[in-house]
Design an enzyme around this catalytic site. Structure first.
Site, short mmCIF file in Angstrom:
data_model
loop_
_atom_site.label_atom_id
_atom_site.label_comp_id
_atom_site.label_asym_id
_atom_site.label_seq_id
_atom_site.Cartn_x
_atom_site.Cartn_y
_atom_site.Cartn_z
N LYS A 13 61.55 42.37 31.35
CA LYS A 13 60.94 42.38 30.00
C LYS A 13 61.49 43.57 29.20
CE LYS A 13 56.92 40.16 31.95
NZ LYS A 13 55.63 39.59 31.68
N HIS A 96 60.25 31.67 27.83
CA HIS A 96 59.18 32.46 28.46
C HIS A 96 57.96 32.41 27.54
CE1 HIS A 96 56.89 35.84 29.96
NE2 HIS A 96 57.60 35.76 31.08
N GLU A 98 55.97 34.57 26.60
CA GLU A 98 55.88 35.66 25.61
C GLU A 98 56.75 35.36 24.39
OE1 GLU A 98 56.69 38.83 28.38
OE2 GLU A 98 54.75 38.44 29.31
N GLU A 166 55.06 28.91 35.04
CA GLU A 166 54.36 30.18 34.88
C GLU A 166 53.08 29.95 34.08
OE1 GLU A 166 57.18 33.75 35.26
OE2 GLU A 166 57.21 33.13 33.17
N SER A 210 52.15 37.06 38.38
CA SER A 210 51.51 38.03 39.29
C SER A 210 51.94 37.89 40.75
CB SER A 210 49.98 37.96 39.16
OG SER A 210 49.60 38.35 37.84
C1 PEP Z 1 56.84 37.00 33.93
O1 PEP Z 1 56.79 37.69 32.93
O2 PEP Z 1 57.69 36.08 33.99
C2 PEP Z 1 55.89 37.26 35.00
C3 PEP Z 1 55.76 36.37 35.94
O3 PEP Z 1 55.22 38.44 34.95
P1 PEP Z 1 54.26 39.07 36.09
O4 PEP Z 1 54.98 38.89 37.41
O5 PEP Z 1 54.10 40.49 35.71
O6 PEP Z 1 53.01 38.28 36.06
#
Ligand code: PEP
Length: 251
Positions: A13, A96, A98, A166, A210
Site C-alpha cells: 500500500k 483493490h 481501496e 478480499e 487480515s
Molecule cells: C490488502 O490490502 O489487500 C489486505 C489484504 O490487507 P490486510 O492484509 O492488511 O488485511
C-alpha cells in the site's frame, strides 16, 4: 502453468519510504526460498526500480498496486502498465477495494486496467469482495459473481490472470471470515471461472484480508485457495515469510 500454484503476494500500500522499502525487500529476498510458493511484493510506484535492484536474482517477483488503462497521454499522476513492465514488474494489482472506494473505480475500469496489464505483458491480480453490509444482506455470492463477470477480461487465462477474493470488511481489520465462508466464496468463483474459461480450473484464486503468520496455514488449506494477498503483515519480512512457509505444497 510454469509458476508454482500457490502465490503469496504482499501489498505494501502507501508504505515504504526509500530506505525502509529497500531494507524490507532485502530481508524478504534473504529469507525467500526457491521451490516453495511463488513470492511477490508490490511496493509503491516511486520505489519500484530501487526494490527491483535489491531483489536482483532473488526468487521474489515485483508488482505494482495499480495501472492506467492507456499506454500514454494526458493522464497526470497516472502510470501505464508498460512503464511498470520497464522497471521490472511482472504483476499488477487492479481493482483493490481501496481503489474501488477511494477512486470510485467501477468493474469496467478494473477490466480496462486488467486488459492494459495483459497488453503490457503483466499479470493482473483482479480483486473482488463484498462489503459488510452486502454480507449481512446475504448478497456476497451475487456481488462477487458480478464483479468476476465484469472485471475479468475475455482474454484471461489461468497463466496470465490471478483473482483475489478480499472481503472488504476483513481488510486491515484483524477480522477474517470463517474457513467455511472462504470455502463457499472460492467455490463459487471457481465455478464461475470454469463456466467461462476453458482453463477455469487452473486459475489461481487468492484469499486476502487480515492474513498473518498465525492464521495462514488454516486459510491456505481451504479448497480453491491458491495463495494469499497480504497487506499489513507484508510490511514485516519475518511475518510475510512465515505466511509463505505455511503455504501448502500444491502444484
Ligand atoms: C490488502 O490490502 O489487500 C489486505 C489484504 O490487507 P490486510 O492484509 O492488511 O488485511
Amino acid at each position: 502453468m510454469s509458476s508454482p500454484r500457490v502465490l503469496i503476494a504482499g501489498n505494501w500500500k502507501m508504505n515504504g519510504r526509500l530506505s525502509e522499502a529497500t531494507s524490507l525487500a532485502q530481508a524478504v529476498a534473504k529469507g525467500a526460498k526457491t521451490g516453495g510458493a511463488e513470492l511477490l511484493i508490490c511496493p509503491p510506484f516511486p520505489v519500484l526500480a530501487s526494490v527491483k535492484g535489491v531483489l536482483a536474482s532473488a526468487p521474489v517477483a515485483l508488482g505494482a498496486q495499480d495501472c492506467h488503462a492507456k499506454v500514454s497521454g494526458a493522464h497526470t499522476g497516472d502510470v501505464a502498465a508498460e512503464m511498470l513492465r520497464d522497471v521490472g514488474c511482472s504483476y499488477v494489482i487492479v481493482g483493490h477495494s481501496e481503489r474501488r472506494t477511494d477512486h470510485e473505480e467501477t468493474d469496467g475500469d478494473v477490466r480496462a486496467k486488467a486488459e492494459a496489464a495483459l497488453r503490457a505483458g503483466l499479470k493482473p491480480i483482479v480483486c473482488v469482495g463484498e462489503t459488510l453490509a452486502q454480507r449481512d444482506a446475504a448478497q456476497t455470492l451475487g456481488v462477487v459473481a458480478d464483479q468476476i463477470a465484469h472485471s475479468i477480461p475475455e482474454t484471461a487465462t489461468a497463466a496470465n490472470v490471478v483473482v483475489a477474493y478480499e472481503p472488504v470488511w476483513a481488510i486491515g481489520t484483524g477480522r477474517t471470515p470463517t474457513v467455511e465462508q472462504v470455502a463457499e466464496v472460492h467455490a463459487k468463483i471457481r465455478a464461475d471461472l470454469e463456466a467461462r474459461f476453458a482453463d477455469g480450473a487452473s486459475f489461481r484464486i487468492l484469499y486476502g484480508g487480515s492474513v498473518k503468520g498465525s492464521n495462514a496455514a488454516e486459510l491456505l488449506a481451504v479448497a480453491n485457495v491458491d495463495g494469499a494477498l497480504i497487506g499489513g503483515a507484508s510490511l514485516k519480512a519475518e511475518e510475510f515469510l512465515a505466511i509463505a512457509a505455511a503455504a501448502p505444497d500444491r502444484t
